[in-house]
Structures are given as structure tokens and as C-alpha cells.
Design a protein around this motif. Structure first.
Motif, PDB file in Angstrom:
ATOM      1  N   LEU A   1       6.958  25.019  -4.872  1.00 24.12           N
ATOM      2  CA  LEU A   1       5.548  24.657  -4.964  1.00 24.12           C
ATOM      3  C   LEU A   1       5.292  23.188  -4.634  1.00 24.12           C
ATOM      4  N   VAL A   2       6.150  22.297  -5.133  1.00 27.86           N
ATOM      5  CA  VAL A   2       5.918  20.880  -4.838  1.00 27.86           C
ATOM      6  C   VAL A   2       6.113  20.599  -3.349  1.00 27.86           C
ATOM      7  N   LEU A   3       7.058  21.286  -2.732  1.00 19.79           N
ATOM      8  CA  LEU A   3       7.277  21.086  -1.300  1.00 19.79           C
ATOM      9  C   LEU A   3       6.115  21.654  -0.487  1.00 19.79           C
ATOM     10  N   ILE A   4       5.629  22.834  -0.892  1.00 21.17           N
ATOM     11  CA  ILE A   4       4.491  23.446  -0.199  1.00 21.17           C
ATOM     12  C   ILE A   4       3.253  22.558  -0.342  1.00 21.17           C
ATOM     13  N   PHE A   5       3.057  22.016  -1.546  1.00 25.37           N
ATOM     14  CA  PHE A   5       1.883  21.173  -1.773  1.00 25.37           C
ATOM     15  C   PHE A   5       1.958  19.896  -0.945  1.00 25.37           C
ATOM     16  N   GLN A   6       3.136  19.287  -0.869  1.00 21.78           N
ATOM     17  CA  GLN A   6       3.293  18.087  -0.051  1.00 21.78           C
ATOM     18  C   GLN A   6       3.051  18.404   1.423  1.00 21.78           C
ATOM     19  N   TYR A   7       3.503  19.580   1.838  1.00 27.07           N
ATOM     20  CA  TYR A   7       3.287  19.995   3.225  1.00 27.07           C
ATOM     21  C   TYR A   7       1.798  20.221   3.482  1.00 27.07           C
ATOM     22  N   ALA A   8       1.105  20.794   2.481  1.00 31.88           N
ATOM     23  CA  ALA A   8      -0.341  21.019   2.607  1.00 31.88           C
ATOM     24  C   ALA A   8      -1.082  19.689   2.700  1.00 31.88           C
ATOM     25  N   MET A   9      -0.615  18.689   1.957  1.00 34.71           N
ATOM     26  CA  MET A   9      -1.277  17.389   2.003  1.00 34.71           C
ATOM     27  C   MET A   9      -1.126  16.740   3.379  1.00 34.71           C
ATOM     28  N   LEU A  10      -0.093  17.131   4.106  1.00 34.40           N
ATOM     29  CA  LEU A  10       0.068  16.640   5.474  1.00 34.40           C
ATOM     30  C   LEU A  10      -1.121  17.073   6.329  1.00 34.40           C
ATOM     31  N   PHE A  11      -1.508  18.340   6.196  1.00 28.46           N
ATOM     32  CA  PHE A  11      -2.642  18.847   6.958  1.00 28.46           C
ATOM     33  C   PHE A  11      -3.954  18.237   6.479  1.00 28.46           C
ATOM     34  N   VAL A  12      -4.081  18.074   5.161  1.00 24.64           N
ATOM     35  CA  VAL A  12      -5.280  17.441   4.611  1.00 24.64           C
ATOM     36  C   VAL A  12      -5.398  16.014   5.125  1.00 24.64           C
ATOM     37  N   GLY A  13      -4.272  15.320   5.171  1.00 23.30           N
ATOM     38  CA  GLY A  13      -4.266  13.944   5.654  1.00 23.30           C
ATOM     39  C   GLY A  13      -4.682  13.849   7.109  1.00 23.30           C
ATOM     40  N   VAL A  14      -4.182  14.769   7.927  1.00 22.49           N
ATOM     41  CA  VAL A  14      -4.530  14.781   9.349  1.00 22.49           C
ATOM     42  C   VAL A  14      -6.020  15.059   9.526  1.00 22.49           C
TER      43      VAL A  14
ATOM     44  N   LEU B   1       0.821  -1.208   0.000  1.00 17.07           N
ATOM     45  CA  LEU B   1       0.000   0.000   0.000  1.00 17.07           C
ATOM     46  C   LEU B   1       0.858   1.262   0.000  1.00 17.07           C
ATOM     47  N   MET B   2       1.917   1.238   0.795  1.00 19.80           N
ATOM     48  CA  MET B   2       2.800   2.398   0.862  1.00 19.80           C
ATOM     49  C   MET B   2       3.478   2.640  -0.476  1.00 19.80           C
ATOM     50  N   ALA B   3       3.855   1.591  -1.171  1.00 19.35           N
ATOM     51  CA  ALA B   3       4.468   1.736  -2.494  1.00 19.35           C
ATOM     52  C   ALA B   3       3.496   2.417  -3.461  1.00 19.35           C
ATOM     53  N   ILE B   4       2.224   1.997  -3.431  1.00 15.50           N
ATOM     54  CA  ILE B   4       1.208   2.608  -4.290  1.00 15.50           C
ATOM     55  C   ILE B   4       1.026   4.087  -3.942  1.00 15.50           C
ATOM     56  N   LEU B   5       0.990   4.384  -2.661  1.00 15.43           N
ATOM     57  CA  LEU B   5       0.820   5.762  -2.203  1.00 15.43           C
ATOM     58  C   LEU B   5       1.982   6.645  -2.647  1.00 15.43           C
ATOM     59  N   TYR B   6       3.203   6.115  -2.574  1.00 19.77           N
ATOM     60  CA  TYR B   6       4.373   6.902  -2.984  1.00 19.77           C
ATOM     61  C   TYR B   6       4.364   7.182  -4.484  1.00 19.77           C
ATOM     62  N   ILE B   7       3.948   6.217  -5.281  1.00 17.62           N
ATOM     63  CA  ILE B   7       3.884   6.427  -6.729  1.00 17.62           C
ATOM     64  C   ILE B   7       2.854   7.504  -7.061  1.00 17.62           C
ATOM     65  N   THR B   8       1.701   7.458  -6.390  1.00 14.95           N
ATOM     66  CA  THR B   8       0.679   8.482  -6.608  1.00 14.95           C
ATOM     67  C   THR B   8       1.182   9.853  -6.185  1.00 14.95           C
ATOM     68  N   SER B   9       1.858   9.911  -5.057  1.00 14.76           N
ATOM     69  CA  SER B   9       2.426  11.177  -4.578  1.00 14.76           C
ATOM     70  C   SER B   9       3.450  11.721  -5.570  1.00 14.76           C
ATOM     71  N   THR B  10       4.247  10.834  -6.157  1.00 12.98           N
ATOM     72  CA  THR B  10       5.229  11.243  -7.161  1.00 12.98           C
ATOM     73  C   THR B  10       4.538  11.823  -8.391  1.00 12.98           C
ATOM     74  N   ALA B  11       3.452  11.189  -8.817  1.00 10.62           N
ATOM     75  CA  ALA B  11       2.693  11.676  -9.981  1.00 10.62           C
ATOM     76  C   ALA B  11       2.116  13.064  -9.716  1.00 10.62           C
ATOM     77  N   ILE B  12       1.673  13.319  -8.486  1.00 12.26           N
ATOM     78  CA  ILE B  12       1.130  14.635  -8.130  1.00 12.26           C
ATOM     79  C   ILE B  12       2.226  15.698  -8.216  1.00 12.26           C
ATOM     80  N   SER B  13       3.398  15.394  -7.677  1.00 18.14           N
ATOM     81  CA  SER B  13       4.517  16.341  -7.732  1.00 18.14           C
ATOM     82  C   SER B  13       4.921  16.615  -9.180  1.00 18.14           C
ATOM     83  N   LEU B  14       4.900  15.577 -10.005  1.00 14.47           N
ATOM     84  CA  LEU B  14       5.251  15.732 -11.421  1.00 14.47           C
ATOM     85  C   LEU B  14       4.234  16.624 -12.125  1.00 14.47           C
ATOM     86  N   LEU B  15       2.948  16.461 -11.812  1.00 10.16           N
ATOM     87  CA  LEU B  15       1.906  17.300 -12.400  1.00 10.16           C
ATOM     88  C   LEU B  15       2.154  18.771 -12.081  1.00 10.16           C
TER      89      LEU B  15
END
Length: 230
Positions: A162-175, A135-149
């Protein structure tokens, strides 16, 4: 397509940034193992805690890898010689996804080597462990695709930030999504690594693992379509 992939991997493996990421992933696993040990945690925490941190390392590599392709005119040259936009994107996606899995594998190697050595394996479920790792492998691939977009839509000097800010924002969304109060946020949290930290456990089977995989893969497909046709 084969030539594009060869070029991507050759550039990645010649990059000092790639090896800095490898060292960072391995060092992170060792640091977290000792931190968790001092906090009376377990090996499950060592493995899953990276869901909060490793996406940032991967996103940084994606930003540093993709931006020069635009700023140096490499993509334009590839189009001129006859490569299709879809082929160029897929070459990026495959190579960067491979990098994310390599970083993940290196982290796991350090986590299981050091973490198990100091924390032990008592009570560990083999079935749950394999499920969580997949599951974690799938999640990382999806996260990589988002950063690439993000890098494809907004390239240039702002790309890395921007990619770092977006990943940081997803931390809050995840919580927020983990609380379950908002169904939309809860479903989105299933798609991203940051939303699964407290839900994945190596000692017990995760709740609805297939649903998590489907959510993440669905987001991956949407992001891929947006990247190709944006």
C-alpha cells in the motif's frame, strides 16, 4: 520518550534492510549521474531526479520497519508498560524521518561527488542549491510521515504494498499538479516530492520556495495529527 527513541534507532541500525537502503541510495546517485551525463543533462537533474525515486525506497523501509511492530505485538507491549500512544508515534516519526534524511544525504554525497566530477559546476547557483536541498529535505520528511500514516491505519501484510502504491500514485498526482490546470492539485503537488521534480533547479531560485515549504509543513502537521489520533 528517550528509551523509545533509543529502541527505534537501535533496531534500525541493526537492520540489514537499513544498509540495503543506504547502498541503494548511493548506487542510485551513481547510476543517475552517468545516465544524465549520457543524456547531456546537468547536475541539477541528477539531484532533483531522485524526487521521483527515493520516496519509493523510503516508503519501502517504512513499511518493512513498522509492520513487525504490529505483527509481533511490540506496540501493545509498549502500551502495557506505560508508554503513551503519542510518544510511540513520535519515536517512530523522528527515527524514520532521520532515516529518510540519511538516505537523502547519502544520495547527495554520491550525486555531488560523481555528478560534479563528470558534469561540472558551471553556472551553479549556491543560493538556489542550498534552497533546493532544504526544500527537498522538508518534502522527504513529509513523504515519510504519509507512509507512516498508511502503515498505522492499515498494517499487516498489505502495508508494504500500500505505501508503495500510494507513493506511485503521488507521482501521477504530482505530474498533473505541475500543469497548473487544477489549483487543488497544484497546491498538493507543492507538498510532495513527486510534484517538485521539474520545478526545482540548482541554477535558478525556485518559484515561491517559502510557499512550497509552508504547504509541505502544513500537510506534515495534518498527517501527524491523523496518525496520533486515528
Amino acid at each position: 520518550m528517550k528509551n523509545l527513541l533509543n529502541a527505534c534507532f537501535a533496531r534500525i541500525f541493526k537492520s540489514k534492510i537499513f544498509y540495503i537502503g543506504l547502498i541503494s541510495s548511493l548506487s542510485l546517485s551513481v547510476i543517475i549521474s552517468f545516465f544524465v551525463n549520457s543524456s547531456s543533462g546537468n547536475i541539477s537533474t541528477v539531484v532533483t531526479l531522485t524526487l521521483m525515486i527515493l520516496p519509493m525506497i523510503i516508503a519501502a523501509f517504512v513499511g518493512l520497519c513498522i509492520d513487525p511492530e504490529f505483527s509481533h505485538g511490540t506496540i501493545r507491549n509498549k502500551l502495557i508498560v506505560g508508554h503513551k500512544r503519542e510518544q510511540i508515534y513520535l519515536a517512530f516519526l523522528i527515527s524514520l524521518s532521520a532515516v529518510s534524511l540519511i538516505y537523502y544525504a547519502v544520495y547527495l554525497l554520491g550525486a555531488f561527488t560523481v555528478g560534479l566530477g563528470i558534469l561540472g559546476i558551471k553556472g551553479l547557483s549556491l543560493k538556489a542549491t542550498i534552497t533546493v536541498i532544504v526544500l527537498m529535505a522538508i518534502l522527504y520528511i513529509t513523504s515519510t510521515a504519509i507512509s507512516l500514516l498508511i502503515c498505522i491505519i492499515i498494517h499487516g501484510g498489505k502495508c508494504l504494498a500500500l505505501v508503495l502504491i500510494f507513493q506511485y500514485a503521488m507521482l501521477f498526482v504530482g505530474v498533473l499538479g505541475e500543469s497548473g490546470d487544477n489549483k487543488i492539485l497544484s497546491i498538493f503537488a507543492r507538498c510532495i516530492p513527486q510534484g517538485q521534480f521539474s520545478l526545482l533547479d540548482l541554477y535558478t531560485m525556485p518559484d515561491k520556495p517559502l510557499f512550497t515549504a509552508i504547504c509541505s509543513i502544513s500537510l506534515f502537521v495534518v498527517v501527524t495529527m491523523l496518525s496520533i489520533y486515528s
